[in-house]
Design a protein around this motif. Structure first.
Motif, PDB file in Angstrom:
ATOM      1  N   ALA A 267      39.049  49.480  42.310  1.00  0.00           N
ATOM      2  CA  ALA A 267      38.353  48.509  41.464  1.00  0.00           C
ATOM      3  C   ALA A 267      37.522  49.213  40.406  1.00  0.00           C
ATOM      4  O   ALA A 267      36.741  50.123  40.710  1.00  0.00           O
ATOM      5  N   GLY A 268      37.686  48.817  39.158  1.00  0.00           N
ATOM      6  CA  GLY A 268      36.923  49.368  38.050  1.00  0.00           C
ATOM      7  C   GLY A 268      37.427  50.683  37.515  1.00  0.00           C
ATOM      8  O   GLY A 268      36.937  51.164  36.491  1.00  0.00           O
ATOM      9  N   ALA A 269      38.408  51.285  38.162  1.00  0.00           N
ATOM     10  CA  ALA A 269      38.932  52.575  37.688  1.00  0.00           C
ATOM     11  C   ALA A 269      39.817  52.358  36.475  1.00  0.00           C
ATOM     12  O   ALA A 269      40.599  51.406  36.430  1.00  0.00           O
ATOM     13  N   PRO A 270      39.706  53.208  35.454  1.00  0.00           N
ATOM     14  CA  PRO A 270      40.578  53.064  34.284  1.00  0.00           C
ATOM     15  C   PRO A 270      42.024  53.342  34.651  1.00  0.00           C
ATOM     16  O   PRO A 270      42.318  54.153  35.543  1.00  0.00           O
ATOM     17  N   SER A 271      42.932  52.649  33.975  1.00  0.00           N
ATOM     18  CA  SER A 271      44.367  52.831  34.221  1.00  0.00           C
ATOM     19  C   SER A 271      45.115  52.931  32.893  1.00  0.00           C
ATOM     20  O   SER A 271      45.903  52.060  32.535  1.00  0.00           O
TER      21      SER A 271
END
Length: 373
Positions: A267-271
């Motif tokens: 959750a919230g991690a850039p992709s």
């Protein structure tokens, strides 16, 4: 997902370019992408709080869901009502995939270490179920299942002794056998599949299948042209290098043209760079010019369309109208998986969420004259 570690499985349990138009019809690289259609999800009431990562669209009115707490649901009226057809005694199972042939015949796959990985089949719309496979190898962990036709199918397990494990059936899922590992390339260190949407293993046509991977230094897609007996592996531009990153879902509209989506599921991690396309059965993958802005766990082509596709994830849904080169968000709701059949597209996810796709003026239905809606 066994080799991804318990953290990945726990989070997933609590929480998966060149245009692909026909040659000669693809837009020029400098051309503006087609205008996104007006789409929205029409939410339904599943009557449960289960998380659904397994979804099988059968047609305009019929779809199956499979999820947590051994839950299997079936609609025959376009999603107005959902009938609980869960197998008796399955409350402790974690269903992550369902493949349906019609409103009466379906196969569901439960994930987990050892005997938690199972396959069940129904021939009467879920009134009764038969367990047709129970894993007895403590090192094995099964993730996804797909069918080439009503008889032939395969199921995917994470690497055992350094190679992905594949089951095969020739009788519609009534019996299964482990295929020899000799035709499977060696797995990379840390490599596994994600049981996030039932789309880590997909098929197109009578013999072709693809596996999506992550966790290793490079994300890969493995392709088989002989129903899972032999495979070739190709790296993709979707970032990996971490147990939470890689390709989570695939979709092929024919044996040549495919889409890959994924990213970092945390959750919230850039992709960034988390989508790619292929036009040669997965021998080469090209990064999307405009990928979805966040992690996506599911992807599907719209029926009768060579260029329009949907991608979904916990932070929203996107549409591409140029074969996966450019993606545009049209919804911010949380969905884990998406599937389409002639007549309807469906999405499902956490807290019992299920929806059917609605379109407005400028939709793919209006553009290409198809009757998918």
């Amino acid at each position: 997902m066994k080799r991804m570690g318990k953290t990945l499985r726990t989070l997933l349990a609590g929480a998966c370019g060149a245009a692909l138009a026909l040659a000669g019809t693809a837009p020029q690289a400098h051309a503006a992408p087609p205008r996104p259609p007006r789409l929205s999800w029409e939410a339904g009431d599943s009557g449960t709080d289960a998380r659904f990562r397994g979804l099988a669209a059968v047609g305009r009115t019929t779809a199956w869901l499979a999820g947590t707490k051994g839950t299997v649901l079936l609609t025959r009226d376009g999603g107005r009502t959902w009938r609980d057809v869960s197998p008796p005694g399955a409350a402790g199972l974690e269903f992550r995939d369902v493949e349906a042939f019609d409103a009466r015949h379906a196969v569901v796959l439960a994930i987990g270490e050892g005997e938690a990985s199972r396959i069940l089949r129904t021939d009467d719309g879920g009134t009764t179920w038969t367990e047709t496979f129970r894993n007895t190898d403590p090192k094995a962990f099964y993730d996804c299942v797909t069918f080439f036709d009503r008889r032939h199918g395969i199921a995917l397990g994470d690497p055992v002794d350094g190679r992905f494990r594949v089951l095969a059936t020739g009788d519609g899922g009534r019996s299964w056998r482990v295929l020899p590992a000799a035709g499977m390339p060696a797995a990379l260190p840390g490599e596994a599949a994600f049981a996030a949407s039932g789309q880590c293993l997909v098929s197109a046509g009578p013999r072709d299948a693809w596996i999506a991977t992550g966790g290793a230094t490079t994300s890969r897609v493995l392709h088989s042209a002989d129903r899972g007996r032999t495979w070739t592996a190709t790296g993709t531009p979707v970032p990996a290098g971490d147990p939470a990153r890689g390709v989570f879902a695939l979709a092929f509209r024919d044996r040549a043209h495919g889409l890959a989506v994924g990213g970092n599921y945390r959750a919230g991690a850039p992709s960034p760079h988390a989508a790619a396309v292929t036009g040669d059965s997965g021998a080469h993958w090209t990064e999307a010019a405009r990928p979805p802005a966040a992690y996506r766990s599911g992807v599907a082509w719209l029926p009768h369309s060579r260029t329009t596709a949907l991608a979904v994830g916990p932070t929203g849904s996107d549409v591409s109208t140029d074969g996966g080169r450019h993606w545009h968000r049209f919804d911010t709701g949380s969905y884990d998986t998406v599937d389409c059949a002639p007549g309807a597209c469906w999405a499902a996810g956490e807290k019992g969420r299920v929806a059917r796709l609605a379109t407005g003026p400028g939709s793919p239905h209006a553009q290409d004259g198809s009757s998918w809606r």
